[in-house]
Design an enzyme around this catalytic site. Structure first.
Site, mmCIF file in Angstrom:
data_model
loop_
_atom_site.group_PDB
_atom_site.id
_atom_site.type_symbol
_atom_site.label_atom_id
_atom_site.label_comp_id
_atom_site.label_asym_id
_atom_site.label_seq_id
_atom_site.Cartn_x
_atom_site.Cartn_y
_atom_site.Cartn_z
ATOM 1 N N LYS A 293 -5.125 -6.550 -14.244
ATOM 2 C CA LYS A 293 -5.445 -7.805 -13.562
ATOM 3 C C LYS A 293 -6.472 -8.608 -14.351
ATOM 4 O O LYS A 293 -6.365 -9.826 -14.485
ATOM 5 C CB LYS A 293 -5.975 -7.521 -12.140
ATOM 6 N N CYS B 87 3.269 -10.257 14.236
ATOM 7 C CA CYS B 87 3.834 -10.750 15.482
ATOM 8 C C CYS B 87 3.518 -12.238 15.594
ATOM 9 O O CYS B 87 2.548 -12.722 15.030
ATOM 10 C CB CYS B 87 3.243 -10.007 16.672
ATOM 11 N N HIS C 9 -11.834 11.779 -25.387
ATOM 12 C CA HIS C 9 -10.827 11.896 -26.444
ATOM 13 C C HIS C 9 -10.580 10.553 -27.121
ATOM 14 O O HIS C 9 -9.474 10.285 -27.587
ATOM 15 C CB HIS C 9 -9.533 12.461 -25.865
ATOM 16 N N ASN D 1 -1.808 -9.341 18.292
ATOM 17 C CA ASN D 1 -1.350 -8.942 16.968
ATOM 18 C C ASN D 1 -2.426 -8.061 16.366
ATOM 19 O O ASN D 1 -3.572 -8.486 16.224
ATOM 20 C CB ASN D 1 -1.102 -10.164 16.080
ATOM 21 N N GLY D 2 -2.077 -6.820 16.035
ATOM 22 C CA GLY D 2 -3.055 -5.894 15.474
ATOM 23 C C GLY D 2 -2.786 -4.486 15.950
ATOM 24 O O GLY D 2 -1.794 -4.211 16.632
ATOM 25 N N TRP E 19 7.179 -7.197 16.534
ATOM 26 C CA TRP E 19 7.688 -6.030 15.832
ATOM 27 C C TRP E 19 6.863 -4.849 16.313
ATOM 28 O O TRP E 19 5.637 -4.910 16.376
ATOM 29 C CB TRP E 19 7.517 -6.172 14.320
ATOM 30 N N GLU F 91 -4.410 -0.660 -13.135
ATOM 31 C CA GLU F 91 -4.098 -1.936 -12.492
ATOM 32 C C GLU F 91 -5.298 -2.880 -12.529
ATOM 33 O O GLU F 91 -5.144 -4.084 -12.744
ATOM 34 C CB GLU F 91 -3.651 -1.690 -11.046
ATOM 35 N N ARG G 121 8.299 -13.769 12.340
ATOM 36 C CA ARG G 121 7.171 -12.849 12.469
ATOM 37 C C ARG G 121 7.459 -11.687 13.418
ATOM 38 O O ARG G 121 6.592 -10.832 13.610
ATOM 39 C CB ARG G 121 5.937 -13.610 12.964
ATOM 40 N N GLU H 38 -4.808 -10.113 -17.391
ATOM 41 C CA GLU H 38 -3.842 -11.159 -17.072
ATOM 42 C C GLU H 38 -4.505 -12.492 -16.774
ATOM 43 O O GLU H 38 -4.046 -13.545 -17.244
ATOM 44 C CB GLU H 38 -3.001 -10.739 -15.863
ATOM 45 N N LYS I 42 6.455 -14.938 -13.780
ATOM 46 C CA LYS I 42 6.469 -14.123 -12.573
ATOM 47 C C LYS I 42 7.503 -13.017 -12.661
ATOM 48 O O LYS I 42 7.256 -11.884 -12.250
ATOM 49 C CB LYS I 42 6.746 -15.013 -11.344
#
Length: 615
Positions: A492, A2, A511, A101-102, A75, A488, A27, A495, A610
């Site tokens: 990271k 918001c 295994h 906001n929250g 929102w 993941e 927002r 990368e 990217k």
């Protein structure tokens, strides 16, 4: 998210507030409102549903006078878009107005408590408890700033709060709790500004101060004073915002990757706005997922496709679709699916997870599936991209622009979008009844604040990086829904730090990978308290028996794990489906800190792009 804006000075507040809201309209889209203190010392409000132009038309007719005011563009998360649910909210007696906001995680119990005291509520929002709490503390004889600070002690979650009161007609009080929602104080000449984002302030000033977690600002036309959550004074010297576009875009962070990791609590809030209502619990996804209940029930299976980080999100989404929506699901690497030529038809749902919407292999797989008549949805961060044009419907990730090549916030946004998709399909297919819907929606509320707590532990991640940055190999282990997170975490680290790392299903350890374990190999084990916790403990015992070094991710308070592992990163408790959104955060931070310590180019790792638009 918001938009929040405030002004106190000598000029008419209304035009400044409207201008600020216009710069923040990205927002929030569903409603907007303004509160000013008039020259007669009265609180005057104007609110409207829809985009900002509706509020502009209303205020033009009323021309609210006053040189102090606050504004908000929203929102929805609690209560559907309506004039009564729009911010600002008041205590009903004109003593306090609040914009926010929250998510007030404990608002229902607070609302019951306040209603028992005779407080009257007119909206469906969680925010409305805030002005009632603040007014209650002020009725005990404390000032507005102290009342706001006391209110922070009563609410749970991550918040940005701005309040004003006719009892202190020259004061705006702003506060921040947690990491979801920034609060920026702007310094002018004989006037001051408050906003949730820098763009609203830049036409007026570049001298700013940013509130930290638990801090409260008392803002007058002459300046601002600050205190922490305990009421102790905090000294803040306003800083001049850089005119350098790159530095400004980084927002004070050393690298885009760190900035984007830190934005993840806000990404969660952004993803929920306008889609999730907490009271009554509702998922609003009909426009993004154009399936009827009959069509959803006719689906035979889901096939989730992606590449790299998106593939790992798809692996998490597979379990969500199977166990929440009751839809058999499988995951395929898009580059393999496009050449495997699998049987697909109208009873199959292909879900393409693609942050850019332009990844060549994913697009080719989507086109192939479309030619065979499969139903298609995209999980994507770029509106209008190729993937969104091929798919029948798109659930937007809403992570905003991601500059760092190594995806972080888009991964979290992808998993959350898949969670919402699973709930929506479950409702259509009849596997999610109202009680289960309430539970699944309720579990979302603590997520931004929990994520914020993990981001406060950078010193811990930095210490681990100092200990292990010279390692040349890492092994990541996870089970069930945490297996993709292990993958993941390894990705990271590879990368950005160029360390060889592998992510494995922990049951696979004996295994093959167990042959690698010795006293020089760090093993990152994701062992949060879930249905597979005991199995993960067994894996940790096996690693320790071979002199391996265990860095465990465990649920806060798990004493047994603390005694078994060499190092433990504590993670707040969460539902099994949302725990991956938390466990990935320390792994992102650890990869970042190790890469920085090794002197790597964090934002632009070698050999990577990217978006992969060629094979």
């Amino acid at each position: 998210m918001c938009g929040i804006v405030g002004y106190v000075g000598k000029r008419p507040a209304l035009p400044i507030l409207l201008e600020g809201l216009k710069r923040l309209e990205y927002r929030g889209y569903d409603s907007a409102g303004i509160a000013v203190i008039t020259p007669r010392g009265e609180l005057a409000l104007d609110k409207a549903v829809g985009k900002l132009r509706a509020l502009e038309g209303s205020t033009r007719a009323r021309a609210l006078p006053g040189t102090i005011g606050i504004g908000h563009t929203r929102w929805a998360t609690h209560g559907k878009p309506s004039q009564v649910n729009a911010h600002p909210h008041t205590d009903g007696e004109g003593r306090v107005a609040v914009i926010h906001n929250g998510i007030v995680e404990n608002y229902l119990e607070l609302k019951r408590e306040l209603a028992a005291q005779g407080r009257r509520f007119v909206s469906e929002t969680d925010t409305e408890v805030l002005p009632h709490l603040i007014a209650g503390f002020m009725a005990q004889g404390v000032g507005l700033a102290e009342a706001v600070r006391a209110t922070l002690g009563r609410i749970r979650g991550a918040h940005a709060i701005v309040a004003l009161s006719p009892q202190e007609p020259g004061v705006i009080v702003a506060a921040r709790l947690g990491h979801a929602g920034a609060v920026v104080i702007g310094y002018g000449e004989g006037e001051m500004f408050v906003s949730s984002d820098l763009p609203a302030l830049l036409p007026h000033t570049r001298r700013i101060a940013v509130l930290g977690n638990g801090e409260v600002a008392t803002v007058t036309a002459a300046g601002a004073s600050y205190c922490d959550s305990q009421g102790r004074a905090v000294v803040k010297e306003p800083q001049t915002s850089s005119l350098d576009p790159l530095s400004a875009a980084k927002g004070g962070y050393k690298h885009f990757m760190l900035k984007e990791i830190s934005e993840q609590p806000e990404v969660v809030l952004d993803s929920l706005r306008g889609r999730v209502l907490f009271d009554p619990p509702t998922i609003l996804a009909d426009q993004e997922v154009p399936f009827t209940a009959a069509e959803a029930r006719r689906l035979r299976r889901a096939v989730l496709v992606g590449m790299g980080t998106s593939l790992h999100a798809a692996m998490v989404g597979r379990l969500m679709l199977e166990q929440i929506a009751g839809l058999p699901a499988e995951v395929d690497n898009a580059s393999e699916l496009r050449y495997r030529d699998p049987p697909l038809d109208r009873q199959d749902l292909v879900v393409a997870v693609t942050q850019s919407g332009e990844t060549v292999d994913t697009l080719a797989a989507m086109v192939n599936a479309k030619q065979k008549g499969a139903r298609q949805l995209a999980i994507c961060n770029v509106p209008g991209s190729q993937a969104t044009q091929v798919a029948e419907g798109t659930i937007s990730i809403r992570a905003g622009l991601e500059i760092g090549v190594a995806s972080t916030k888009t991964f979290v946004g992808s998993m959350l979008a898949l969670y919402l998709l699973a709930i929506h399909l479950g409702r259509l297919r009849g596997t999610v009844d109202p009680p289960r819907l309430q539970e699944l929606v309720r579990d979302l509320a603590p997520l931004p604040a929990a994520m914020g707590r993990l981001l406060e532990r950078q010193d811990e991640y930095r210490a681990l990086a100092q200990r292990f940055s010279s390692s040349e190999h890492f092994l990541f282990l996870g089970r069930g829904i945490q297996h993709p997170i292990a993958m993941e975490g390894a990705l990271k680290l590879k990368e950005v730090s160029y360390i060889h790392a592998e992510g494995y299903a922990a049951g696979e350890m004996k295994h093959g990978p167990i042959a690698l374990i010795d006293r020089s190999l760090p093993v990152v084990a994701i062992a949060v308290r879930d249905a597979l916790y005991d199995k993960m403990l067994s894996n940790i015992f096996e690693v320790k028996a071979r002199d391996g070094i265990v860095i465990a991710l465990g649920t806060e308070g798990d004493q047994e794990l603390g005694e078994r592992a060499d190092h433990v990163i504590w993670v707040p408790p969460a539902s099994p489906w949302l725990a991956p959104l938390l466990t990935v955060v320390p792994l992102q931070c650890l990869a970042y800190e190790i890469a920085v310590r090794r002197g790597c180019d964090v934002d632009q790792p070698r050999n990577l792009a990217k978006t992969v638009t060629v094979e």
